[in-house]
Design a protein around this motif. Structure first.
Motif, PDB file in Angstrom:
ATOM      1  N   LEU A  41     -98.727  15.672 -28.268  1.00  0.00           N
ATOM      2  CA  LEU A  41     -98.951  16.948 -28.942  1.00  0.00           C
ATOM      3  C   LEU A  41     -97.621  17.522 -29.380  1.00  0.00           C
ATOM      4  O   LEU A  41     -96.664  17.589 -28.599  1.00  0.00           O
ATOM      5  N   ASP A  42     -97.559  17.924 -30.654  1.00  0.00           N
ATOM      6  CA  ASP A  42     -96.345  18.522 -31.210  1.00  0.00           C
ATOM      7  C   ASP A  42     -96.703  19.783 -31.980  1.00  0.00           C
ATOM      8  O   ASP A  42     -97.096  19.719 -33.141  1.00  0.00           O
ATOM      9  N   ARG A  43     -96.622  20.942 -31.316  1.00  0.00           N
ATOM     10  CA  ARG A  43     -96.778  22.241 -31.982  1.00  0.00           C
ATOM     11  C   ARG A  43     -98.036  22.312 -32.837  1.00  0.00           C
ATOM     12  O   ARG A  43     -97.990  22.569 -34.043  1.00  0.00           O
ATOM     13  N   GLY A  44     -99.159  22.048 -32.199  1.00  0.00           N
ATOM     14  CA  GLY A  44    -100.430  22.157 -32.896  1.00  0.00           C
ATOM     15  C   GLY A  44    -100.868  20.916 -33.634  1.00  0.00           C
ATOM     16  O   GLY A  44    -101.968  20.879 -34.187  1.00  0.00           O
ATOM     17  N   VAL A  45    -100.018  19.895 -33.671  1.00  0.00           N
ATOM     18  CA  VAL A  45    -100.372  18.625 -34.301  1.00  0.00           C
ATOM     19  C   VAL A  45    -100.568  17.584 -33.202  1.00  0.00           C
ATOM     20  O   VAL A  45     -99.687  17.378 -32.359  1.00  0.00           O
TER      21      VAL A  45
END
Length: 309
Positions: A41-45
């Motif tokens: 998970l990367d900042r909402g992605v």
């Protein structure tokens, strides 16, 4: 951390997709949904592994690394039921729960032989594992740095009531038992403080090249080399979830705490009241055993403190 090939050609069955999951997917009313597993998970992605390879999706759903998802194109339509999870209290946020890893079978709790072993930290991690339906295994890494590693392994196992394994990942020593846990229907998660050698262990098990860093001289504290949670497929099938070093293991509720204190738990069955908190209630067998020197009273106090927390 550099980008790596994640064996994207692996069938989802090698990551744990099975007939029960297929039935869950078929039960949703939408047509054309496809399965995927959240690997990062990367900042909402969310980076996911799907049948066609890696798919990146934006979502506001509260996902966790390890989640099985039903995708509608590049949209997360549903999160499938979590079968085992590690949930801790978010750092500095009393009461807020944070899912460290989802759909986990084994929790590997790493501590280094190059520093004092913190039994309280291990017990807290054991409590998190038990509460989430996950089997804990304590790892004492860098065993080549200790003059009598087996004695410490035995002492930690006796104190915590869990299996303990001494390993030296750089030399491959002790990894056979961990590798034996790997199979397409199993996922392991790895937690521990910075510098405990988690990324080195993942490198040895998965055959990848995660960044590693030396510990600081003088205090044996590690430099953060893993800065996010990530699911990494294993050559034998299954996966391991690598996590950043954590300073504290915050408990969300009392479930699983008793199992982290095996010696106290053995005595507690004789307490007068089934819901005895071992805090001075009449007929408390645990406090009586502590007064008689049969149980370490400090362990009873630690267990009570964890319950209060």
């Amino acid at each position: 951390m550099p980008e790596h090939s994640r064996h994207l050609d692996l069938a989802l069955g090698r990551l744990g997709w099975d007939e029960q999951r297929e039935a869950e997917l078929a039960a949703f009313p939408e047509s054309g949904l496809t399965p995927a597993r959240c690997v990062r998970l990367d900042r909402g992605v969310a980076r996911t592994l799907a049948i066609e390879g890696e798919v990146r999706v934006s979502t506001r759903l509260p996902l966790a690394v390890g989640d099985w998802l039903a995708l509608d194109g590049e949209r997360v339509a549903h999160v499938l039921e979590r079968r085992g999870q590690i949930v801790r209290r978010a750092s500095g946020n009393v009461g807020a729960a944070q899912i460290v890893a989802a759909n986990v079978d084994f929790l590997l709790i790493a501590s280094g032989f190059d520093r004092p072993v913190k039994l309280g930290r291990i017990r807290r991690a054991v409590a998190l594992a038990r509460a989430g339906g996950v089997e804990p295994l304590a790892l004492l890494t860098k065993s080549d740095l200790h003059t009598d590693p087996q004695a410490l392994v035995d002492a930690v196992g006796s104190a915590t009531g869990v299996d303990v394994l001494g390993v030296t990942a750089t030399a491959g020593a002790g990894l056979e038992r961990i590798s034996a846990l790997a199979s397409p229907d199993r996922t392991m998660a790895l937690i521990g403080e910075s510098g405990a050698g988690k990324s080195t262990l993942v490198n040895a098990l998965a055959g990848v090249a995660l960044d590693t860093g030396d510990v600081r001289h003088g205090d044996a504290k590690g430099r953060h080399t893993t800065t996010w949670r990530e699911l990494i497929p294993l050559p034998e099938g299954g996966a391991i979830i690598d996590t950043p070093g954590i300073r504290e293991v915050g408990l969300v509720d009392t479930e699983g705490i008793d199992d982290a204190f095996a010696d106290v738990l053995d005595v507690s069955g004789a307490c007068r009241f089934r819901d005895c908190r071992h805090a001075g209630e009449p007929g408390c067998a645990v406090r009586a055993a502590a007064d008689a020197g049969l149980v370490d009273p400090r362990e009873v106090d630690r267990m009570y403190a964890m319950r209060v927390e």
